[in-house]
Design a protein around this motif. Structure first.
Motif, short mmCIF file in Angstrom:
data_model
loop_
_atom_site.label_atom_id
_atom_site.label_comp_id
_atom_site.label_asym_id
_atom_site.label_seq_id
_atom_site.Cartn_x
_atom_site.Cartn_y
_atom_site.Cartn_z
N GLN A 1 -1.24 10.11 9.68
CA GLN A 1 -2.08 9.82 8.53
C GLN A 1 -1.62 8.51 7.89
N PHE A 2 -2.41 8.04 6.94
CA PHE A 2 -2.07 6.80 6.24
C PHE A 2 -2.01 7.07 4.74
N ALA A 3 -1.07 6.42 4.10
CA ALA A 3 -0.90 6.55 2.66
C ALA A 3 -0.81 5.16 2.05
N GLU A 4 -1.55 4.96 0.98
CA GLU A 4 -1.50 3.70 0.25
C GLU A 4 -0.39 3.79 -0.80
N VAL A 5 0.59 2.89 -0.69
CA VAL A 5 1.64 2.78 -1.69
C VAL A 5 1.68 1.33 -2.14
N PRO A 6 2.29 1.03 -3.29
CA PRO A 6 2.33 -0.37 -3.74
C PRO A 6 2.94 -1.29 -2.69
N ARG B 1 0.40 -0.06 3.40
CA ARG B 1 -0.35 1.10 3.88
C ARG B 1 0.50 1.74 4.98
N LEU B 2 1.10 2.87 4.66
CA LEU B 2 2.09 3.47 5.54
C LEU B 2 1.48 4.49 6.49
N HIS B 3 1.83 4.35 7.75
CA HIS B 3 1.45 5.33 8.76
C HIS B 3 2.59 6.35 8.87
N TYR B 4 2.25 7.63 8.78
CA TYR B 4 3.29 8.65 8.86
C TYR B 4 2.76 9.88 9.58
N VAL B 5 3.66 10.64 10.14
CA VAL B 5 3.35 11.92 10.79
C VAL B 5 4.05 13.01 10.00
N ASP B 6 3.31 14.03 9.64
CA ASP B 6 3.82 15.13 8.82
C ASP B 6 3.82 16.39 9.67
N LEU B 7 5.00 16.82 10.08
CA LEU B 7 5.15 18.02 10.91
C LEU B 7 5.50 19.18 10.00
N VAL B 8 4.59 20.13 9.89
CA VAL B 8 4.76 21.24 8.96
C VAL B 8 4.75 22.56 9.73
N PRO B 9 5.89 23.24 9.84
CA PRO B 9 5.91 24.53 10.52
C PRO B 9 5.21 25.60 9.69
N GLU B 10 4.85 26.68 10.33
CA GLU B 10 4.17 27.76 9.61
C GLU B 10 5.02 28.32 8.48
N TRP C 1 5.90 -2.29 10.43
CA TRP C 1 6.25 -1.82 11.77
C TRP C 1 5.28 -0.75 12.24
N GLY C 2 5.28 -0.53 13.55
CA GLY C 2 4.41 0.50 14.10
C GLY C 2 2.97 0.25 13.70
N HIS C 3 2.36 1.23 13.05
CA HIS C 3 0.98 1.09 12.58
C HIS C 3 0.90 0.97 11.07
N SER C 4 2.03 0.74 10.42
CA SER C 4 2.01 0.48 8.98
C SER C 4 1.70 -0.99 8.73
N ALA C 5 1.01 -1.25 7.63
CA ALA C 5 0.63 -2.61 7.27
C ALA C 5 1.23 -2.96 5.92
N ILE C 6 1.42 -4.24 5.69
CA ILE C 6 1.93 -4.70 4.41
C ILE C 6 0.86 -5.51 3.68
N GLU C 7 0.98 -5.52 2.37
CA GLU C 7 0.08 -6.30 1.52
C GLU C 7 0.93 -7.20 0.66
N ALA D 1 12.52 0.46 0.80
CA ALA D 1 13.01 1.71 0.23
C ALA D 1 12.12 2.17 -0.92
N ALA D 2 11.69 1.23 -1.75
CA ALA D 2 10.80 1.58 -2.86
C ALA D 2 9.48 2.13 -2.35
N MET D 3 8.96 1.55 -1.27
CA MET D 3 7.70 2.02 -0.71
C MET D 3 7.84 3.42 -0.13
N ILE D 4 8.94 3.69 0.56
CA ILE D 4 9.15 5.03 1.11
C ILE D 4 9.40 6.02 -0.01
N GLY D 5 10.06 5.59 -1.08
CA GLY D 5 10.20 6.44 -2.25
C GLY D 5 8.85 6.82 -2.83
#
Length: 311
Positions: free
Chosen positions: A35-40, A43-52, A94-100, A110-114
């Motif tokens: 998925q993609f998330a817009e942060v200041p 635009r971060l590409h991330y994978v969210d693995l959620v077990p049952e 990096w990867g499929h994340s983009a910067i603005e 670090a601030a963006m990942i926070g």
């Protein structure tokens, strides 16, 4: 004999076209899978693995230089995702994340990942950082300690190093030449030397046959990756000096894992020295090289689960 400038221009345009094609091909081989998330600032590409039934704290994993999130999903993340929510993120640029806007350094990333941690509503995750991702994890722990349970650093960059690792020496060209190199010679050279470069990064462990796709390695041979890597290599000394000066401020649990035979970063400099500088930090050495999340997943999982059980 002088070569006419027109011929030089045509040749350069041909290389740029080939580089663009190779970059698109790499992205077809390793497409975005999350998925993609817009942060200041990004635009971060991330994978969210959620077990049952998640039984413990969430885990956020931050990859290293010339890497992307599949460096973790190749062998390690699925093991942990059996009972923990695991978030893998492509660092900004990096990867499929983009910067603005301006290219972000260690602290800005670090601030963006926070911001992503806040946006996902994660309750004090264990932050895992590999290689350059370890430096980003340290910056996050210093600047936003309220967001983090602890730091698990795998073969991390933690100190100012005088000499860029030989395998990354090609990233040290002057900044002004970066775009020209990225869009002309970098991709053809990378395709020619990619296997040898991967072998040097993984040494003494073997490179998995499927690393280019399942491990995301193909994305390293793109103009985008060269420009991001060149920027980070040049910016790292000053940024690491600022981090090192603040290690006495860290109160979070910090654990460091290194392969004894790491051929990229020195375990004594970036492991033992840092463990001594951070109150309560621990250093664990195991057999292996720099790419422990890929080559030593069982040992790395065991180490991480030990940290999680003590949290």
């Amino acid at each position: 004999m002088l070569i006419p400038l027109g011929m030089v221009a045509v040749f350069a345009l041909g290389l740029a076209g080939w580089s663009a094609y190779a970059g698109r091909r790499a992205e077809e081989l390793v497409p975005p899978e999350g998925q993609f998330a817009e942060v200041p600032g990004a635009r971060l590409h991330y994978v969210d693995l959620v077990p049952e039934a998640a039984k413990g704290p969430p885990i956020v994993m931050i990859h290293g230089l010339m890497g992307q999130l599949r460096n973790f999903s190749h062998s390690l993340a699925g093991r942990l995702a059996e009972d923990h929510r695991v978030i893998l993120v492509d660092r900004p640029g990096w990867g499929h994340s983009a910067i603005e806007g301006p290219r972000p350094g260690i602290a800005a990333q670090a601030a963006m990942i926070g911001a992503l941690i806040e946006q996902l509503g994660l309750e004090k995750p264990l932050v895992v950082g590999h290689s350059m991702g370890g430096a980003v994890a340290l910056a996050l722990g210093l600047d936003r300690p309220e967001l983090v349970r602890g730091l698990a650093l795998i073969a991390p960059l933690t100190q100012v190093i005088d000499t860029v690792p030989k395998v990354f020496a090609g990233l040290t060209a002057p900044a002004a030449l970066g775009p020209l190199l990225a869009w002309t010679v970098v991709v053809p050279a990378g395709l020619k030397t990619g296997a040898a470069t991967a072998a040097a990064v993984f040494a003494p462990d073997p490179v998995p046959a499927d690393f280019a796709t399942a491990g995301g390695g193909a994305l390293a041979i793109r103009p985008k990756a060269y420009l991001a890597g060149s920027f980070e290599v040049r910016a790292a000394p000053a940024e690491m000096a600022r981090l090192v000066a603040r290690y006495g401020e860290i109160t979070l649990p910090v654990a460091i894992l290194y392969g004894r035979d790491d051929a990229v970063l020195d375990p004594e400099v970036n492991g033992a020295r840092t463990a001594q500088a951070i109150s309560g930090a621990t250093l664990t050495l195991i057999a292996g090289g720099h790419m422990l999340p890929v080559t030593r997943p069982a040992e790395t999982e065991s180490w991480l689960r030990g940290l999680l059980s003590g949290s």
